[in-house]
Design an enzyme around this catalytic site. Structure first.
Site, short mmCIF file in Angstrom:
data_model
loop_
_atom_site.label_atom_id
_atom_site.label_comp_id
_atom_site.label_asym_id
_atom_site.label_seq_id
_atom_site.Cartn_x
_atom_site.Cartn_y
_atom_site.Cartn_z
N MET F 1 0.63 -1.17 -0.01
CA MET F 1 -0.05 -0.02 0.07
C MET F 1 0.91 1.25 -0.03
O MET F 1 0.26 2.20 -0.42
CB MET F 1 -0.85 -0.01 0.99
CG MET F 1 -1.37 1.25 1.74
SD MET F 1 -1.54 1.14 3.55
CE MET F 1 0.12 0.74 3.78
N PRO F 2 2.09 1.17 0.26
CA PRO F 2 2.60 2.54 0.28
C PRO F 2 2.59 3.14 -0.97
O PRO F 2 2.55 2.66 -2.14
CB PRO F 2 4.36 2.29 0.88
CG PRO F 2 4.20 0.77 1.40
CD PRO F 2 2.86 0.17 0.78
N TYR F 3 2.79 4.48 -1.04
CA TYR F 3 2.84 5.13 -2.30
C TYR F 3 3.82 6.39 -2.04
O TYR F 3 3.91 7.08 -0.92
CB TYR F 3 1.41 6.20 -2.27
CG TYR F 3 1.68 7.12 -3.48
CD1 TYR F 3 1.28 6.77 -4.82
CD2 TYR F 3 1.74 8.39 -3.53
CE1 TYR F 3 1.38 7.58 -5.60
CE2 TYR F 3 2.13 9.39 -4.34
CZ TYR F 3 1.80 8.96 -5.63
OH TYR F 3 1.68 9.96 -6.71
N GLN F 40 3.66 1.58 -4.70
CA GLN F 40 3.72 2.12 -5.87
C GLN F 40 4.79 3.13 -5.74
O GLN F 40 4.96 4.13 -4.84
CB GLN F 40 2.42 2.92 -6.42
CG GLN F 40 1.48 1.83 -6.24
CD GLN F 40 0.16 2.04 -6.99
OE1 GLN F 40 0.43 3.10 -7.92
NE2 GLN F 40 -0.90 1.34 -7.08
#
Lengths: 73, 73, 73, 73, 73, 73
Positions: F1-3, F40
């Site tokens: 989930m990190p962006y 991402q």
């Protein structure tokens, strides 16, 4: 001059944040030859209620045990 | 229509924030002839543990008295 | 250390951008006592097709002469 | 793959956030044919002291009852 | 007052962008009772070389036909 | 989930971008135990006219040979 923003859900320790800052800065220096002095890395943390994947909040996905398939967090 | 985001470490007073909002809006009106009504200025504050410069957190840099050389904050 | 991002529609000249960078940096130094050396200002320009206000693109609003009421740009 | 960030002032309930996440994800799937699994929606909330419109904070505008004319929030 | 930024890879048509702007604005009005006049939606497009998922660029993932499993785009 | 968003001035090659995407993703997996599939990394490039440090554009600083002291880029 690079500016990097890392968006994650809350839960990282200060030690982990320090490792991220150091690691990302190193990458920018090694890969792009950037000056570390002007390289900034900001870590922006969000509640799991405020982050959605696949149309549902991470909080709900985790409560249902479904997050593993989509994302550890 | 302009949208301005100001990222700083925590510590600004509401009076300082109000001055920033007013000052930046004035600049956009004077320099770019923007309509102030649709000009938005957001101030996003971060913990010193979450902001890194030169590969180290601002918190550590300050604790070591090294921040002055790199950045007051 | 401050990082400021200014989002506008395309059309600003390099002179106007330079004025914005200088003016915003001055504000951060005067109001928040920030170190200018580590103050960064980035100007991010968008096509009028990619910016919407009130549910419609700035391009359409301008073509209809309606932008003045909502926003010069 | 889309990443959407929604910046608002504080006050939304978790139910409202969930509706936003679901609704925006649906739009990206329907309009752009994006894969919902990799579509992320983040809601970033700000204090009314930290958000300015027309050169004044939303907090002040609300206190003066002027916000209705410019913005409900 | 809401500000929404939609980050996607290049390829959306102006019609699709207009639909997104309209749809997202409608959601903010219906769910959060926001004033549409001050609701802004910006669409920020990136090259597939500049967007990575799972450690690889979308460009490469697509070339290998692997994007479908991870993301349509 | 990190962006993760990396803001730099233009000039990086596709190979360098790929290295950055891979390196940053690896850090998030190793340090925070994130799922790479939902991690991402986006690289956002800016003209040197649109990036200011210390109140002046990177373009001017480079033309005057002053950038080395402040930032390689």
């Amino acid at each position: 001059m690079p500016y990097v923003q890392v968006n994650i859900t809350k839960g990282a320790t200060n030690e982990q944040k320090a490792e991220l800052v150091e690691g990302i800065t190193d990458l920018l220096v090694k890969i792009l030859n950037k000056n570390p002095t002007s390289t900034q890395v900001i870590i922006n943390e969000f509640e799991t209620d405020s982050w959605g994947i696949a149309g549902r909040s991470v909080k709900k996905l985790r409560a249902e045990g479904k997050t593993a398939a989509i994302s550890k967090e």
